[in-house]
Design an enzyme around this catalytic site. Sequence first.
Site, PDB file in Angstrom:
ATOM      1  N   LYS A  27       0.822  -1.210   0.000  1.00  0.00           N
ATOM      2  CA  LYS A  27       0.000   0.000   0.000  1.00  0.00           C
ATOM      3  C   LYS A  27       0.858   1.263   0.000  1.00  0.00           C
ATOM      4  O   LYS A  27       0.579   2.213  -0.742  1.00  0.00           O
ATOM      5  CB  LYS A  27      -0.945  -0.003   1.204  1.00  0.00           C
ATOM      6  CG  LYS A  27      -1.954   1.148   1.160  1.00  0.00           C
ATOM      7  CD  LYS A  27      -3.145   0.934   2.075  1.00  0.00           C
ATOM      8  CE  LYS A  27      -2.783   1.026   3.510  1.00  0.00           C
ATOM      9  NZ  LYS A  27      -3.978   1.296   4.368  1.00  0.00           N
ATOM     10  N   SER A  28       1.902   1.274   0.805  1.00  0.00           N
ATOM     11  CA  SER A  28       2.756   2.460   0.884  1.00  0.00           C
ATOM     12  C   SER A  28       3.384   2.771  -0.471  1.00  0.00           C
ATOM     13  O   SER A  28       3.427   3.928  -0.905  1.00  0.00           O
ATOM     14  CB  SER A  28       3.861   2.248   1.928  1.00  0.00           C
ATOM     15  OG  SER A  28       3.322   2.087   3.209  1.00  0.00           O
ATOM     16  N   ARG A 127      -9.156  11.484  13.227  1.00  0.00           N
ATOM     17  CA  ARG A 127      -7.711  11.355  13.412  1.00  0.00           C
ATOM     18  C   ARG A 127      -7.026  12.721  13.322  1.00  0.00           C
ATOM     19  O   ARG A 127      -7.263  13.482  12.386  1.00  0.00           O
ATOM     20  CB  ARG A 127      -7.130  10.407  12.361  1.00  0.00           C
ATOM     21  CG  ARG A 127      -7.691   9.011  12.463  1.00  0.00           C
ATOM     22  CD  ARG A 127      -7.227   8.110  11.334  1.00  0.00           C
ATOM     23  NE  ARG A 127      -5.795   7.863  11.399  1.00  0.00           N
ATOM     24  CZ  ARG A 127      -5.132   7.136  10.502  1.00  0.00           C
ATOM     25  NH1 ARG A 127      -5.792   6.605   9.481  1.00  0.00           N
ATOM     26  NH2 ARG A 127      -3.841   6.945  10.614  1.00  0.00           N
ATOM     27  N   GLN A 174       4.896   9.117   7.517  1.00  0.00           N
ATOM     28  CA  GLN A 174       3.951   9.976   6.801  1.00  0.00           C
ATOM     29  C   GLN A 174       4.334  11.449   6.922  1.00  0.00           C
ATOM     30  O   GLN A 174       4.268  12.196   5.947  1.00  0.00           O
ATOM     31  CB  GLN A 174       2.532   9.744   7.320  1.00  0.00           C
ATOM     32  CG  GLN A 174       1.993   8.367   6.969  1.00  0.00           C
ATOM     33  CD  GLN A 174       0.569   8.156   7.452  1.00  0.00           C
ATOM     34  OE1 GLN A 174      -0.030   9.022   8.083  1.00  0.00           O
ATOM     35  NE2 GLN A 174       0.013   6.995   7.158  1.00  0.00           N
ATOM     36  N   ASP A 325       2.140  -1.055  12.052  1.00  0.00           N
ATOM     37  CA  ASP A 325       0.808  -1.482  11.617  1.00  0.00           C
ATOM     38  C   ASP A 325       0.535  -2.956  11.903  1.00  0.00           C
ATOM     39  O   ASP A 325      -0.611  -3.404  11.788  1.00  0.00           O
ATOM     40  CB  ASP A 325       0.626  -1.212  10.122  1.00  0.00           C
ATOM     41  CG  ASP A 325       0.451   0.258   9.821  1.00  0.00           C
ATOM     42  OD1 ASP A 325      -0.067   0.988  10.688  1.00  0.00           O
ATOM     43  OD2 ASP A 325       0.838   0.694   8.719  1.00  0.00           O
TER      44      ASP A 325
END
Length: 441
Positions: A27-28, A127, A174, A325
Amino acid sequence: MTDQTATPRAFSASVPLQGRIAIPGDKSISHRSLMLSALAVGESRVTGLLEGHDVLATAAAMRAMGASIERRDGEWRIHGVGVGGLLQPREALDMGNSGTSTRLLMGLVASHPITATFVGDASLSGRPMGRVIDPLSQMGADITASPGGRLPLMLRGLAPAIPFSYRLPVASAQVKSAILLAGLNTPGITEVIEPVPTRDHSERMLQGFGADLTVETDRDGTRYIHIRGEAELKPQTIVVPGDPSSAAFFIVAALIVPGSDVTIANVGLNPTRAGLVEVLQAMGGDIALLDARTVGGEPAADLRVRHSMLKGIDVDPAIAPSMIDEYPILFVAAALAEGRTTTTGLDELRVKESDRLAVMATGLKAIGVRVEESEDGLIIDGSGGDPLAGGAAIAGHLDHRICMSFAIAGLASKAPVTIDDIAPVATSFPNFEALLASLQQ
């Protein structure tokens, strides 16, 4: 994407898992390949892209800002607009459940002369974005957020933005990536100082696209990352390796379901992401790396995983950034281990899609696990390999990793474990249930 009907699902004790599977793309890397391709001049081609809701939100946002993105015969073709060429989006950018899309795209917009409004689903809107808002504001972006630094928020970019040096107060790939992406269109050199190394996909991919990016590491392990702005990115052909965060669920499933023998093909093993494999091996997990190779600039291998009697350990908090994660599914492995597993240094888990420490502790207790929740981790006394009690309905809190973790727990429980809504899994792993079913034949 932001309004879904709840889809409950029950997961029961499983037959041995057998076979070979290929998991969705990382995904990243998928997010970053779309973003950087959209900023290159010319056509990039991407195969193996994860086609979950999160990544599709990134694709939709880049289209809204001028890039041409199409899927043809399993391959994604992206015609970019060039660094500095992003267009004003006509409507709000809907990020769905994707914190990665939100934070990285905020970085891209921050150094372009456009205004974008970011919205998301209920989970994402809860968030905090303050850790990205602060550095981007220092670069000149004007950001108006909802109370608590949350979505919806409006970001007015500044061009030229102001280059600066920023020391990350907490380990966050991030935040690092948002600043580097903002630095792409900022004159001069933007520096990120990273005391604790985090996943380095952005650095690898920026260099691959031709950005002038350097990394220096001092004796203490602190990384100094410099990017020279006003870059010209060159189109690339990218093969996305399998996502280790998705592989994690099947690795643990094979370890805890007696008689299992599963091979997971082409798993990305970037050292900044492979912490879970290292921890599970330290717990006694039989995980063999086969045909180690490099795929698209990233290390990868096939993983053969066989049922194992796991032993509880004290997990070194220094490994947390390389598996942040994966802790929810590690907690499930610990629940089936012999003895006590202790985890610390996990404050970051309280501000993910849900408060993952609190949610996992509550859910594990509900299915019969002895758990103690601390301020920054969980202490879990395992069953010694005996099946868990199960028999509970679990609130997933719209968090895909929570849902999948308890689905795997159900495979090693006496009574079914019911997830209140399995739909959020589609954000990162659309074919999760189908792959699981294929191993149960």
